[in-house]
Design a protein around this motif. Structure first.
Motif, PDB file in Angstrom:
ATOM      1  N   GLN A  96       0.817  -1.198   0.000  1.00 32.64           N
ATOM      2  CA  GLN A  96       0.000   0.000   0.000  1.00 32.64           C
ATOM      3  C   GLN A  96       0.860   1.261   0.000  1.00 32.64           C
ATOM      4  OE1 GLN A  96      -3.474   0.081  -0.134  1.00 32.64           O
ATOM      5  NE2 GLN A  96      -3.172  -2.083  -0.586  1.00 32.64           N
ATOM      6  N   LYS A  97       0.542   2.152  -0.906  1.00 33.03           N
ATOM      7  CA  LYS A  97       1.256   3.421  -0.978  1.00 33.03           C
ATOM      8  C   LYS A  97       0.357   4.526  -0.460  1.00 33.03           C
ATOM      9  CE  LYS A  97       4.114   2.092  -4.945  1.00 33.03           C
ATOM     10  NZ  LYS A  97       4.543   2.447  -6.325  1.00 33.03           N
ATOM     11  N   GLU A  98       0.954   5.658  -0.126  1.00 34.65           N
ATOM     12  CA  GLU A  98       0.201   6.788   0.372  1.00 34.65           C
ATOM     13  C   GLU A  98       0.724   8.073  -0.255  1.00 34.65           C
ATOM     14  OE1 GLU A  98       0.438   6.824   4.605  1.00 34.65           O
ATOM     15  OE2 GLU A  98      -0.845   5.069   4.874  1.00 34.65           O
ATOM     16  N   GLY A  99      -0.050   9.137  -0.094  1.00 35.13           N
ATOM     17  CA  GLY A  99       0.395  10.454  -0.520  1.00 35.13           C
ATOM     18  C   GLY A  99       0.707  10.552  -1.999  1.00 35.13           C
ATOM     19  N   PHE A 100       1.781  11.272  -2.301  1.00 34.70           N
ATOM     20  CA  PHE A 100       2.114  11.565  -3.699  1.00 34.70           C
ATOM     21  C   PHE A 100       2.458  10.304  -4.482  1.00 34.70           C
ATOM     22  CE2 PHE A 100       5.175  12.788  -7.027  1.00 34.70           C
ATOM     23  CZ  PHE A 100       4.353  13.630  -7.771  1.00 34.70           C
ATOM     24  N   SER A 101       3.105   9.325  -3.839  1.00 36.88           N
ATOM     25  CA  SER A 101       3.465   8.091  -4.548  1.00 36.88           C
ATOM     26  C   SER A 101       2.218   7.335  -4.986  1.00 36.88           C
ATOM     27  CB  SER A 101       4.346   7.199  -3.669  1.00 36.88           C
ATOM     28  OG  SER A 101       3.678   6.852  -2.470  1.00 36.88           O
ATOM     29  N   LEU A 102       1.192   7.333  -4.143  1.00 36.01           N
ATOM     30  CA  LEU A 102      -0.073   6.693  -4.508  1.00 36.01           C
ATOM     31  C   LEU A 102      -0.765   7.479  -5.622  1.00 36.01           C
ATOM     32  CD1 LEU A 102      -2.321   4.624  -4.031  1.00 36.01           C
ATOM     33  CD2 LEU A 102      -3.229   6.122  -2.245  1.00 36.01           C
ATOM     34  N   PHE A 103      -0.764   8.800  -5.490  1.00 36.68           N
ATOM     35  CA  PHE A 103      -1.346   9.660  -6.517  1.00 36.68           C
ATOM     36  C   PHE A 103      -0.706   9.388  -7.873  1.00 36.68           C
ATOM     37  CE2 PHE A 103      -1.054  13.541  -9.050  1.00 36.68           C
ATOM     38  CZ  PHE A 103      -2.379  13.941  -9.121  1.00 36.68           C
ATOM     39  N   LEU A 104       0.611   9.345  -7.901  1.00 40.62           N
ATOM     40  CA  LEU A 104       1.349   9.149  -9.148  1.00 40.62           C
ATOM     41  C   LEU A 104       1.103   7.757  -9.724  1.00 40.62           C
ATOM     42  CD1 LEU A 104       3.254  10.831 -10.893  1.00 40.62           C
ATOM     43  CD2 LEU A 104       5.181   9.752  -9.707  1.00 40.62           C
ATOM     44  N   GLU A 105       1.043   6.755  -8.857  1.00 37.88           N
ATOM     45  CA  GLU A 105       0.819   5.386  -9.314  1.00 37.88           C
ATOM     46  C   GLU A 105      -0.531   5.244 -10.013  1.00 37.88           C
ATOM     47  OE1 GLU A 105      -0.543   1.956  -6.718  1.00 37.88           O
ATOM     48  OE2 GLU A 105       1.571   1.448  -6.972  1.00 37.88           O
ATOM     49  N   ILE A 106      -1.577   5.762  -9.366  1.00 34.81           N
ATOM     50  CA  ILE A 106      -2.918   5.655  -9.945  1.00 34.81           C
ATOM     51  C   ILE A 106      -3.029   6.505 -11.207  1.00 34.81           C
ATOM     52  CG2 ILE A 106      -5.389   5.994  -9.540  1.00 34.81           C
ATOM     53  CD1 ILE A 106      -4.883   5.597  -6.575  1.00 34.81           C
ATOM     54  N   LEU A 107      -2.416   7.695 -11.177  1.00 38.27           N
ATOM     55  CA  LEU A 107      -2.466   8.584 -12.340  1.00 38.27           C
ATOM     56  C   LEU A 107      -1.830   7.924 -13.558  1.00 38.27           C
ATOM     57  CD1 LEU A 107      -3.069  11.346 -13.590  1.00 38.27           C
ATOM     58  CD2 LEU A 107      -0.844  12.122 -12.756  1.00 38.27           C
ATOM     59  N   ILE A 108      -0.675   7.302 -13.380  1.00 40.71           N
ATOM     60  CA  ILE A 108       0.003   6.636 -14.497  1.00 40.71           C
ATOM     61  C   ILE A 108      -0.819   5.454 -14.996  1.00 40.71           C
ATOM     62  CG2 ILE A 108       2.038   5.280 -15.139  1.00 40.71           C
ATOM     63  CD1 ILE A 108       3.653   7.038 -13.196  1.00 40.71           C
ATOM     64  N   LEU A 109      -1.353   4.676 -14.056  1.00 46.22           N
ATOM     65  CA  LEU A 109      -2.137   3.500 -14.422  1.00 46.22           C
ATOM     66  C   LEU A 109      -3.420   3.874 -15.156  1.00 46.22           C
ATOM     67  CD1 LEU A 109      -2.304   0.382 -14.126  1.00 46.22           C
ATOM     68  CD2 LEU A 109      -3.608   0.774 -12.031  1.00 46.22           C
ATOM     69  N   ARG A 110      -4.033   4.989 -14.762  1.00 41.93           N
ATOM     70  CA  ARG A 110      -5.326   5.387 -15.302  1.00 41.93           C
ATOM     71  C   ARG A 110      -5.251   6.515 -16.336  1.00 41.93           C
ATOM     72  NH1 ARG A 110      -9.309   1.701 -14.079  1.00 41.93           N
ATOM     73  NH2 ARG A 110      -9.350   1.209 -11.856  1.00 41.93           N
ATOM     74  N   PHE A 111      -4.053   6.834 -16.791  1.00 42.70           N
ATOM     75  CA  PHE A 111      -3.882   8.012 -17.639  1.00 42.70           C
ATOM     76  C   PHE A 111      -4.772   7.975 -18.874  1.00 42.70           C
ATOM     77  CE2 PHE A 111      -1.730  10.531 -20.941  1.00 42.70           C
ATOM     78  CZ  PHE A 111      -1.628  11.742 -20.271  1.00 42.70           C
ATOM     79  N   TRP A 112      -4.787   6.857 -19.595  1.00 47.48           N
ATOM     80  CA  TRP A 112      -5.591   6.771 -20.813  1.00 47.48           C
ATOM     81  C   TRP A 112      -7.074   6.755 -20.485  1.00 47.48           C
ATOM     82  CZ3 TRP A 112      -3.306   8.332 -24.862  1.00 47.48           C
ATOM     83  CH2 TRP A 112      -1.940   8.093 -25.040  1.00 47.48           C
ATOM     84  N   ASP A 113      -7.434   6.183 -19.349  1.00 48.53           N
ATOM     85  CA  ASP A 113      -8.831   6.222 -18.921  1.00 48.53           C
ATOM     86  C   ASP A 113      -9.270   7.654 -18.643  1.00 48.53           C
ATOM     87  OD1 ASP A 113      -9.326   3.521 -19.099  1.00 48.53           O
ATOM     88  OD2 ASP A 113      -8.745   3.103 -17.036  1.00 48.53           O
ATOM     89  N   ILE A 114      -8.377   8.465 -18.092  1.00 45.83           N
ATOM     90  CA  ILE A 114      -8.701   9.861 -17.809  1.00 45.83           C
ATOM     91  C   ILE A 114      -8.927  10.632 -19.111  1.00 45.83           C
ATOM     92  CG2 ILE A 114      -7.774  12.029 -16.867  1.00 45.83           C
ATOM     93  CD1 ILE A 114      -6.442  10.374 -14.674  1.00 45.83           C
TER      94      ILE A 114
END
Length: 228
Positions: free
Chosen positions: A24-42
């Motif tokens: 489990q990640k938190e803070g900015f590292s979690l934000f960045l992980e989800i953002l990269i994973l979901r970038f095309w979905d966004i």
């Protein structure tokens, strides 16, 4: 060819998830992980949002539907972008439409008040006190409003309780709220400053990334103080 692939992508394809066994990640590292994973979905989400906003009067419900999707991203759920968006659009239509009307009225009143009392203050310094009161009230409303659509799409409450809890959460979770709001308004300011050069960014990413930032900044507080 790349743009064509984006526009013809299968929006019903299930979005990627995150392995539950991953640390489990938190803070900015979690934000960045989800953002990269979901970038095309966004990007897909941004295009659908613009499409649903075409009648203009549906902007509020479209915002709620987009927020529902970005909240699901933060929750690490699998997502069918188009069908889940349409479902959220319909199920939250009434509350989100009314909330949008209230927000527009509030912004108009506060904007007029700021301009009016600033003009009066040029001749009478006393009115600066009222001007700064209106200014801080505008900031406070802006911080609280970050929670309105996330609450509409995650919990079943009356609109009155939605507004009340939005105010309380913006105070209790002030640090995350302020940080999210600063990043949010920085992106908005850059988009406005470089318009129309930023128009491609509007079409492909702006609204989706802003919704993602707002959802990330607010969901932890909603989960901690409302859901649990």
């Amino acid at each position: 060819m790349r743009i064509l692939k984006i526009l013809t992508a299968n929006f019903e394809k299930e979005g990627p998830g995150i392995n539950k066994n991953d640390p489990q990640k938190e803070g900015f590292s979690l934000f960045l992980e989800i953002l990269i994973l979901r970038f095309w979905d966004i990007i897909k989400l941004n295009l659908i949002f613009i499409l649903y906003c075409i009648p203009i009067v549906t902007i509020g419900p479209a915002l709620a539907a987009m927020t529902s999707i970005t909240i699901s991203m933060i929750q690490r759920k699998h997502i069918y972008i188009f069908s889940d968006f349409h479902k959220a659009f319909k199920s939250n239509f009434k509350q989100s439409f009314i909330a949008g009307i209230i927000y527009i009225i509030t912004i108009v009143i506060l904007s007029y008040s700021l301009a009016y009392y600033y003009k009066l203050a040029q001749n009478n310094y006393f009115f600066y006190s009222i001007f700064f009161f209106c200014f801080f009230l505008s900031v406070f409303v802006g911080l609280a409003w970050l929670y309105v659509y996330p609450l509409i799409t995650t919990v079943h409450l009356s609109l009155k309780d939605i507004f009340k809890n939005s105010i309380l959460l913006s105070i209790v979770c002030f640090k995350n709220t302020l940080l999210g709001a600063l990043v949010y308004w920085l992106i908005v300011s850059v988009n406005i400053l470089f318009f129309p050069l930023a128009l491609p960014f509007y079409i492909l990413l702006s609204f989706g990334i802003l919704s993602f930032i707002g959802s990330f900044a607010t969901y932890k507080g909603i989960e901690t103080f409302i859901i649990k």
